[in-house]
Design a protein around this motif. Structure first.
Motif, PDB file in Angstrom:
ATOM      1  N   LYS A  19       0.837  -1.205   0.000  1.00  0.00           N
ATOM      2  CA  LYS A  19       0.000   0.000   0.000  1.00  0.00           C
ATOM      3  C   LYS A  19       0.873   1.258   0.000  1.00  0.00           C
ATOM      4  CE  LYS A  19      -3.760  -0.191   2.144  1.00  0.00           C
ATOM      5  NZ  LYS A  19      -4.777  -0.300   3.186  1.00  0.00           N
ATOM      6  N   ILE A  20       1.897   1.263   0.841  1.00  0.00           N
ATOM      7  CA  ILE A  20       2.795   2.422   0.903  1.00  0.00           C
ATOM      8  C   ILE A  20       3.537   2.580  -0.419  1.00  0.00           C
ATOM      9  CG2 ILE A  20       4.853   3.370   2.023  1.00  0.00           C
ATOM     10  CD1 ILE A  20       3.777   2.092   4.642  1.00  0.00           C
ATOM     11  N   SER A  76       4.137   5.585  -5.463  1.00  0.00           N
ATOM     12  CA  SER A  76       4.052   5.588  -6.922  1.00  0.00           C
ATOM     13  C   SER A  76       3.049   6.631  -7.414  1.00  0.00           C
ATOM     14  CB  SER A  76       3.649   4.191  -7.414  1.00  0.00           C
ATOM     15  OG  SER A  76       3.462   4.183  -8.791  1.00  0.00           O
ATOM     16  N   GLU A  77       1.897   6.706  -6.737  1.00  0.00           N
ATOM     17  CA  GLU A  77       0.873   7.682  -7.113  1.00  0.00           C
ATOM     18  C   GLU A  77       1.358   9.117  -6.928  1.00  0.00           C
ATOM     19  OE1 GLU A  77      -2.479   6.531  -4.722  1.00  0.00           O
ATOM     20  OE2 GLU A  77      -2.963   4.840  -6.023  1.00  0.00           O
ATOM     21  N   ARG A  78       2.262   9.326  -5.980  1.00  0.00           N
ATOM     22  CA  ARG A  78       2.838  10.652  -5.737  1.00  0.00           C
ATOM     23  C   ARG A  78       4.095  10.908  -6.563  1.00  0.00           C
ATOM     24  NH1 ARG A  78       1.999  13.316  -0.364  1.00  0.00           N
ATOM     25  NH2 ARG A  78      -0.230  13.127  -0.099  1.00  0.00           N
ATOM     26  N   LYS A 136       0.535  10.658   8.233  1.00  0.00           N
ATOM     27  CA  LYS A 136       0.526  12.127   8.153  1.00  0.00           C
ATOM     28  C   LYS A 136       1.072  12.601   6.810  1.00  0.00           C
ATOM     29  CE  LYS A 136       2.003  16.268  10.544  1.00  0.00           C
ATOM     30  NZ  LYS A 136       2.686  16.853  11.686  1.00  0.00           N
ATOM     31  N   TYR A 137       2.159  11.984   6.365  1.00  0.00           N
ATOM     32  CA  TYR A 137       2.767  12.382   5.092  1.00  0.00           C
ATOM     33  C   TYR A 137       1.773  12.243   3.936  1.00  0.00           C
ATOM     34  CZ  TYR A 137       6.001  12.708   1.189  1.00  0.00           C
ATOM     35  OH  TYR A 137       6.620  13.092   0.021  1.00  0.00           O
ATOM     36  N   PHE A 138       1.048  11.127   3.912  1.00  0.00           N
ATOM     37  CA  PHE A 138       0.106  10.879   2.810  1.00  0.00           C
ATOM     38  C   PHE A 138      -1.297  11.412   3.094  1.00  0.00           C
ATOM     39  CE2 PHE A 138       3.180   7.451   1.697  1.00  0.00           C
ATOM     40  CZ  PHE A 138       3.493   7.915   0.433  1.00  0.00           C
ATOM     41  N   ASP A 139      -1.492  11.989   4.280  1.00  0.00           N
ATOM     42  CA  ASP A 139      -2.794  12.528   4.657  1.00  0.00           C
ATOM     43  C   ASP A 139      -3.864  11.444   4.626  1.00  0.00           C
ATOM     44  OD1 ASP A 139      -4.558  14.457   5.505  1.00  0.00           O
ATOM     45  OD2 ASP A 139      -4.995  15.195   3.490  1.00  0.00           O
TER      46      ASP A 139
END
Length: 113
Positions: free
Chosen positions: A6-7, A12-14, A50-53
């Motif tokens: 998941k991480i 990848s999405e970011r 927190k980083y990925f909200d």
């Protein structure tokens, strides 16, 4: 999808690498990859959330999709605010929404029927 996968997908999405995420969050180099086989500390998991909200529950849920295309940034902000509200503030916010929206009951129905 396990936590590491998941991480990795969120990275990848970011358009970032796991190493970049580790640097940005202060997590030891190579630590996140080890989460594929072991559990992270709660503190490190909070840093990633927190980083990925996203919520800790989201990261822990093996069935959660990584991105909800319908969830816009303003909805994520409202969700984060709701998660951080006290119970008293949450009750006040609900009263405001009930007064503001004429169709509040329809808006809040669970359409899983």
């Amino acid at each position: 999808m396990n936590l590491y996968e998941k991480i990795k997908k969120l990275c990848s999405e970011r358009g970032i690498s796991i190493a970049h995420l580790e640097r940005e969050t202060g997590i030891s180099n190579g630590q996140i990859k080890r989460w594929a086989k072991s559990s992270p500390s709660v503190e490190n998991l909070k840093k990633v959330a927190k980083y990925f909200d996203v919520s800790l529950e989201f990261l822990a849920d093996d069935n959660a999709k990584t991105t909800d295309p319908e969830m816009t940034e303003d909805i994520r902000i409202m969700q984060r605010a709701a998660q951080n509200m006290s119970e008293e503030d949450r009750k006040k916010a609900i009263k405001v929404f009930e007064a503001f929206f004429e169709n509040w009951e329809d808006m809040t129905k669970d359409n899983k029927d």
